[in-house]
Design an enzyme around this catalytic site. Structure first.
Site, PDB file in Angstrom:
ATOM      1  N   GLY A 114      58.821  22.957  56.725  1.00 38.19           N
ATOM      2  CA  GLY A 114      59.567  23.322  55.483  1.00 38.19           C
ATOM      3  C   GLY A 114      59.063  22.186  54.438  1.00 38.19           C
ATOM      4  N   PHE A 136      61.220  15.612  49.036  1.00 36.42           N
ATOM      5  CA  PHE A 136      60.380  14.466  48.984  1.00 36.42           C
ATOM      6  C   PHE A 136      59.132  14.496  49.784  1.00 36.42           C
ATOM      7  CE2 PHE A 136      65.007  13.251  49.085  1.00 36.42           C
ATOM      8  CZ  PHE A 136      65.039  12.719  47.820  1.00 36.42           C
ATOM      9  N   GLY A 137      58.801  15.862  50.185  1.00 38.29           N
ATOM     10  CA  GLY A 137      57.633  16.191  50.899  1.00 38.29           C
ATOM     11  C   GLY A 137      57.598  17.049  51.937  1.00 38.29           C
ATOM     12  N   VAL A 193      57.550  19.043  55.677  1.00 43.68           N
ATOM     13  CA  VAL A 193      57.916  18.327  57.192  1.00 43.68           C
ATOM     14  C   VAL A 193      57.077  19.181  58.085  1.00 43.68           C
ATOM     15  CG1 VAL A 193      59.731  18.220  58.835  1.00 43.68           C
ATOM     16  CG2 VAL A 193      60.500  18.140  56.213  1.00 43.68           C
ATOM     17  N   ASP A 248      70.505  14.559  47.569  1.00 42.20           N
ATOM     18  CA  ASP A 248      69.806  15.799  47.673  1.00 42.20           C
ATOM     19  C   ASP A 248      70.466  16.556  49.025  1.00 42.20           C
ATOM     20  OD1 ASP A 248      68.243  17.801  47.049  1.00 42.20           O
ATOM     21  OD2 ASP A 248      66.517  17.039  48.259  1.00 42.20           O
TER      22      ASP A 248
END
Ligand SMILES: *[C@@H]1O[C@H](CO)[C@@H](O)[C@H](O)[C@H]1NC(C)=O
Ligand SMILES: *[C@@H]1O[C@H](CO)[C@@H](O)[C@H](O)[C@H]1NC(C)=O
Ligand SMILES: *[C@@H]1O[C@H](CO)[C@@H](O)[C@H](O)[C@H]1NC(C)=O
Ligand SMILES: *[C@@H]1O[C@H](CO)[C@@H](O)[C@H](O)[C@H]1NC(C)=O
Ligand SMILES: *[C@@H]1O[C@H](CO)[C@@H](O)[C@H](O)[C@H]1NC(C)=O
Ligand SMILES: *[C@@H]1O[C@H](CO)[C@@H](O)[C@H](O)[C@H]1NC(C)=O
Ligand SMILES: *[C@@H]1O[C@H](CO)[C@@H](O)[C@H](O)[C@H]1NC(C)=O
Ligand SMILES: *[C@@H]1O[C@H](CO)[C@@H](O)[C@H](O)[C@H]1NC(C)=O
Length: 851
Positions: free
Chosen positions: A539, A543-544, A546, A657
Site C-alpha cells: 500500500g 509517508f511512503g 509499504v 495521520d
C-alpha cells in the site's frame, strides 16, 4: 470524573476545579452566634457560624431538590460544599418548617411545630448535669456538651460523606462506634447512597470501599505500614502539607489526617467518598477553588481481586494486566485466556511443609489481610521462622516499614488482591515448594516460563491521570513527585514474576547497541522485496510506500520506504527511529529496525496478516467479517494505543495521520496502530505548534490542523472520532477538502442522526443485520466520536477520558457540540447518499453547555 473530564475536554484535571466565588449570604441577625443553648432554637433561615467563620450550620436545599436539610458547609464557598447532613434520611418537605433545638432530656432534636421529629442526636450514656449547649466549632465539628463540659454527642462521630481534618475514620472499640463515610445518593439527594468507606477490623485493619449490592469489596487500601496504607504508596509520610495518622490499639482503630496551617488562611482539604471513589480535594491558601489532589481507586488494578487469588495486577506495561505469582498457573486457563482472571491462579507444586522456601515479591500492595494475623513485636527474621514452622502459613511480610522493616504479618488463607507498583510498594514473601523456587536449576525453568502467562485485560484503564496529574502539578515544587520517587522499577530481578521473553533471532544479528533496533542492510532489504517490486507493494501511506518482504530467517515483514521529503539528517533520523522503537504496546505495530542508505530511509515493521482496517470496513464483501463485538474491540484497542502514544510519560507522540488505512489487524484481528512517530521525521520535533508541512489525510484532519497547520493531541482525537464513526458506519468520511465541491460528510450525517435521536441508524447494515450488537454500546461510540470531532480543540476530550467513556457503561457523557467542518461550509451536496448537511440553523438548539 468521567463527566467532568469529558465536558471540559482540554484538561481533565482542571475540569475538577470548582469555581470558588465568595458570596455572603444575607445573614439574619443571629448569624454571628455559634451556639444553641437549652431553651433557644435554630429556625430555617438562621445559621450558626463557627468562631473564625470557616463553617456554617443551617438549613439548605441541595441541587435540584426541593426538600430542606440541616447541614454544615464551608461558609462563603460557592457552590455550596456541604460536609455534614443531619436529617439525611428524613427530608423536610416543602410546606413544613422545622427548627433545631435541645429538648428537655438533652437531645438535639430537629422537629416541626407539630412535633414531627426529622432527626435527633444519638443517645449518649453520659448524663450531663446542668443545661446542655450545642456549639459549632472552627473544625467543622458540631458538639453537644453537658453542663459539666463533657461531650454528649458530636457530629464528627457520625460522618456523612466527608472526612475533615481531625475527624476519625474507624472504630471506638470501647463504645463499638464505627465511623464510616456513606455517599450521597446523588448530588441533589443526601440520603445514604450505595457506597461506604470504613475500616475493617478483622485481621489486620484495612480500609474498604464497599457497595450495598455487592458482597465483594470495591476497593481496599491495604494495611497501614507505619508510613502509609500499603495500597497507597503515594501517601508521603513527611508531606509538608498533610500529616496522616493511623492508630490501632486496644481502644481505638482509626485513620485521621491533619492539614498544616489549616483553618483560616491555610490549605483547606477535605476527603470525600464520591460514589465508588474516595477523593481528596484541596484548596490552597488564597486559591481559586477545589482541586482534586488524588482519587482512589486509581486504575483497573485497584479493583478488588481483579486477578483472583495468587494473581498480581500490574500496569507497568501501560495496561492493567494479570499475572500469576511465580510458582502458580491460571486456575482456569480457558477463562484466563479470555481475560477473565477472577478464578485466579493455582499452585503448580503442592507445598511440602518441611522443604518449602519463600519467593520475594517486591513493590507490591500486600494482599487482603482480613484473615491475616499481626505481631508487631517481632523482627522480620523471626517472622520468617514463625511462618516456616507453621505448615498453614502461606506468606509473610513486615508489618511496618517505618525506619526499616519490622513486625510480622502472616497469611494462612489465600492471597487476594495483590498489585504491583512501579514506584513504592512493599516486600511480600510467598511460600513455595522448593522445586518451584526460581533459584533452582533448569528442571523448573520450563515450568516457570509456562507459569508466567501475561494476559492484558481489555477493559478500561482507569484514571491515574486525573488525580496524579493534579498531584504533580500542584505540588511540583514541594518534594518528591512520582517521577523522581523511583524506589523500584520492577520486581526483584532474582525472582522475576515474568521471565523476560527471549529476544527474537533476527534481532540478534546486526544489532546496533546505540540504536537498540536492528540496522538492516540495503542489499538484504532490496532482495527481500524483489527490489521493491510492484507486486510486493502492500500500500501507499502518507509517508511512503509499504512493501512485503521476507527476511533470511523466513520472517515476513513490512518494509516502509519513506518518501524523500524528510529534511532530517542522519543523526536526527536515528534518534527518531530509536524513539519509535521504544514505543511498544500491544496496540502498536512494532518497529523491527531501519535501513539507511544514501538518501534512502527505510523502516521495517512486523507484518500484519490481516492488513489494514479499511480493507474490511469499507468493503461490502468483507465487512460482515467484523461483527459488532469485534468492531468495539477494535475501537477500544485503537483508543488504548493512542492513549499510550499521548500519555506515555517519556515521549508524548502525536500521530498526525490516524486513519483506517493505518490501523493494521493481526491474525486475530487485534488492531495495531502503524506509522506512529513517522510524522516527527517529516515535521520535526515541535510538538504543539505550527508545522512546516501539513502531513495527514484529508477527511481525518481536524479543522485547526488542515486550515492553520496547528496540531496537538486534540488533532489526533479528532481523527480518532472520525475513525470511530467510520468503524460504526462502515462508510468513509468523504474528503471535504478534496476540491470536488463535495460538502457533506459522515460527520454531518452522524450529527444529524444524533440530534434526531436516530443515531442507531448509523450502524453498518452488515452489522445491524446480524442483530448481535448492543445498542447502548453503539450509541456510546457515536456520542464519544461526536465529542471527539467537536470543532474547538478545547471541547474535545483527552484520550484518557475517551477510553474511560468507551469502556464504562455507566459513564454519563455530555452532549456533543457541532462537529468541526460543519458550521460554515456551504450546503450543496453532490452525494446522493448523504443528503444532509449541518447548517447554522441546525445548531441553535439543544446543545448543553459543557462546563
Ligand atoms: C464528585 O465527583 C464529581 C466528578 O468528579 C465532582 O463534580 C463532584 O464535585 C464530586 N463531589 C464532591 C462532593 O466532591
Ligand atoms: C430553660 O427553661 C427552663 C424552664 O422554662 C428554665 O428553668 C431554665 O432555667 C431555662 N434555661 C435557660 C438556660 O435559660
Ligand atoms: C428528646 O428527644 C429524644 C429523641 O427524639 C426523645 O427520645 C426524648 O423523649 C425527648 N425528650 C423529651 C422530653 O421530649
Ligand atoms: C519525617 O519527619 C520526622 C520528624 O520531622 C523525621 O524524624 C523523619 O526522619 C522524617 N522521615 C522521612 C522519611 O523523611
Ligand atoms: C490508643 O490510642 C489513642 C490515640 O493515640 C489513645 O488516646 C488511647 O489511649 C490509646 N489506647 C490504648 C489502650 O493505648
Ligand atoms: C518433602 O521434601 C523433602 C525434601 O525435599 C523430602 O525429603 C520429603 O520426602 C518430602 N516429603 C513429602 C511428603 O513429599
Ligand atoms: C477469610 O476467611 C473466610 C472464612 O474462611 C473466607 O470466606 C474468606 O474468603 C477469607 N478472606 C480472604 C480475603 O481470604
Ligand atoms: C499456625 O497458624 C494457624 C493460622 O494462623 C494458627 O491457627 C495455628 O495456631 C498456628 N500453629 C502453630 C503451631 O503456631
Amino acid at each position: 470524573m468521567v463527566v467532568r473530564a469529558m465536558a471540559a475536554g482540554a484538561r481533565p484535571p482542571l475540569a475538577l476545579l470548582l469555581p470558588l466565588l465568595l458570596t455572603f449570604s444575607s445573614s439574619p441577625a443571629s448569624a454571628a452566634a455559634d451556639t444553641i443553648a437549652a431553651n433557644s432554637s435554630l429556625a430555617d433561615g438562621q445559621t450558626l457560624v463557627s468562631a473564625g467563620g470557616v463553617f456554617e450550620l443551617g438549613f439548605f436545599t441541595p441541587g435540584t431538590s426541593t426538600a430542606r436539610f440541616l447541614g454544615i458547609w464551608y461558609m462563603g464557598v460557592a457552590p455550596q460544599t456541604v460536609v455534614w447532613v443531619a436529617n439525611r434520611e428524613a427530608p423536610i418537605t416543602t410546606g413544613t418548617t422545622a427548627s433545631l433545638g435541645i429538648n428537655a432530656t438533652g437531645f438535639l432534636v430537629l422537629a416541626d411545630p407539630t412535633g414531627q421529629v426529622f432527626w435527633s442526636s444519638a443517645p449518649s450514656n453520659v448524663s450531663g448535669a446542668g443545661a446542655p449547649v450545642a456549639q459549632l466549632l472552627e473544625s467543622g465539628n458540631f458538639v453537644l456538651r453537658g453542663g459539666g463540659g463533657a461531650v454528649l454527642w458530636q457530629s464528627f462521630d457520625y460522618p456523612s460523606d466527608t472526612l475533615l481534618p481531625g475527624m476519625k475514620l474507624g472504630w471506638d472499640l470501647t463504645t463499638g462506634l464505627d465511623r464510616r463515610l456513606t455517599t450521597w445518593r446523588s448530588a441533589g439527594d443526601p440520603s445514604p447512597g450505595d457506597y461506604t468507606f470504613g475500616i475493617d477490623i478483622r485481621g489486620v485493619p484495612e480500609g474498604f470501599i464497599r457497595a450495598k449490592n455487592r458482597t465483594a469489596p470495591v476497593y481496599r487500601n491495604g494495611p497501614w505500614n507505619g508510613l502509609q496504607f500499603s495500597g497507597e504508596p503515594e501517601m508521603e509520610p513527611n508531606n509538608s502539607n498533610f500529616r496522616f495518622e493511623f492508630v490501632a490499639n486496644a481502644t481505638d482503630v482509626y485513620y485521621t489526617f491533619l492539614v498544616d496551617g489549616g483553618g483560616a488562611g491555610g490549605v483547606v482539604s477535605r476527603f470525600v467518598l464520591n460514589q465508588s471513589s474516595v477523593q481528596r480535594y484541596v484548596s490552597p491558601p488564597g486559591g481559586q477553588g477545589w482541586s482534586l489532589y488524588w482519587s482512589l481507586p486509581r486504575d483497573l488494578c485497584d479493583d478488588y481481586a481483579l486477578c483472583g487469588a495468587y494473581g498480581v495486577c500490574d500496569t507497568s506495561g501501560g495496561l492493567p494486566a494479570c499475572a500469576c505469582v511465580h510458582g502458580f498457573t491460571p486456575a482456569s486457563p480457558r477463562d484466563w485466556a479470555l481475560r477473565d482472571s477472577s478464578a485466579g491462579c493455582a499452585r503448580s507444586t503442592q507445598l511440602n511443609c518441611t522443604g518449602d522456601g519463600f519467593l520475594r515479591l517486591t513493590g507490591v500492595k500486600l494482599p487482603d489481610t482480613t484473615n491475616a494475623t499481626e505481631d508487631a513485636a517481632i523482627t522480620v527474621d523471626q517472622c520468617r521462622q514463625r511462618c516456616l514452622a507453621n505448615c498453614s502459613c502461606l506468606a509473610y511480610a513486615a508489618s511496618s516499614i517505618k525506619g526499616g522493616d519490622s513486625g510480622c504479618i502472616i497469611w494462612s488463607s489465600q492471597l487476594i488482591d495483590i498489585r504491583h507498583f512501579s514506584n513504592g510498594g512493599e516486600d511480600l514473601y510467598v511460600r513455595l515448594a522448593a522445586s518451584d523456587l526460581p533459584s533452582n536449576g533448569d528442571g523448573s525453568r520450563k515450568k516457570n516460563i509456562l507459569v508466567a502467562v501475561f494476559v492484558s485485560i481489555a477493559a478500561l484503564l482507569l484514571f491515574v491521570f486525573g488525580g496524579f496529574f493534579v498531584w504533580t502539578r500542584f505540588f511540583r515544587n514541594r518534594g518528591t513527585t512520582f517521577q523522581n520517587a523511583q524506589r523500584f522499577n520492577s520486581f526483584d530481578s532474582s525472582v522475576p514474576l515474568t521471565p523476560v521473553p527471549e529476544r527474537s533471532k533476527e534481532n540478534e544479528s546486526g544489532e546496533n547497541k546505540d540504536l537498540n533496533v536492528t540496522l538492516f542492510d540495503m542489499g538484504a532489504i532490496a532482495l527481500s522485496t524483489d527490489n521493491f517490486a510492484t507486486w510486493t507493494k502492500l500500500g501507499e501511506g502518507g509517508f511512503g510506500a509499504v512493501y512485503k518482504g521476507e527476511l533470511d530467517g523466513g520472517q515476513t515483514v513490512a518494509v516502509k520506504r519513506l518518501s524523500k521529503y524528510s529534511t532530517q539528517g542522519l543523526d536526527e533520523f536515528k534518534n527518531e527511529v530509536m524513539l519509535i522503537a521504544k514505543l511498544q504496546h500491544v496496540n502498536l505495530v512494532r518497529l523491527l529496525g531501519c535501513c539507511i542508505h544514501g538518501e534512502e530511509r527505510i523502516l521495517v515493521y512486523e507484518y500484519m496478516e490481516n492488513k489494514s482496517l479499511d480493507k474490511f470496513i469499507f468493503d461490502k464483501s468483507r465487512s460482515a467479517q467484523l461483527n459488532w463485538f469485534k468492531r468495539f474491540d477494535i475501537i477500544l484497542g485503537i483508543a488504548r494505543g493512542l492513549l499510550y502514544l499521548h500519555q506515555d510519560s517519556r515521549y508524548k507522540v502525536i500521530h498526525r495521520d490516524l486513519k483506517a488505512g493505518n490501523i493494521l489487524l493481526d491474525k486475530d484481528m487485534n488492531p495495531k496502530i502503524s506509522d506512529f512517530g513517522v510524522a516527527r521525521i517529516f515535521a520535526g520535533d515541535d510538538t504543539d505548534s505550527h508545522t512546516r508541512k501539513v502531513v495527514g489525510t484529508y477527511g481525518y484532519m481536524s479543522p485547526e490542523y488542515a486550515m492553520d497547520g496547528v496540531f496537538s493531541v486534540k488533532s489526533d482525537v479528532f481523527s480518532f472520532g472520525v475513525l470511530v464513526l467510520e468503524i460504526v458506519s462502515g462508510r468513509k468520511n468523504r474528503g471535504m477538502y478534496s476540491g470536488g465541491g463535495e460538502q457533506t460528510s459522515l460527520l454531518s450525517h452522524a450529527w444529524k442522526l444524533w440530534r434526531e435521536g436516530n443515531a442507531l441508524e448509523l450502524l453498518d447494515e452488515a452489522v445491524a443485520g446480524a442483530g448481535t450488537h448492543r445498542g447502548s454500546e453503539v450509541l456510546r461510540c457515536v456520542q464519544v466520536a461526536l465529542l471527539c470531532v467537536q470543532e474547538r480543540p478545547d471541547d474535545r476530550p483527552h484520550m484518557a477520558a475517551v477510553f474511560l467513556a468507551l469502556g464504562n457503561p455507566g459513564a454519563v457523557l455530555p452532549q456533543p457540540r457541532l462537529p468541526g467542518f460543519c458550521s460554515d461550509r456551504g450546503s450543496t451536496s453532490t452525494d446522493g447518499e448523504w443528503s444532509s448537511t449541518c447548517t447554522v440553523n441546525d445548531v441553535t438548539v439543544t446543545i448543553v453547555e459543557g462546563r
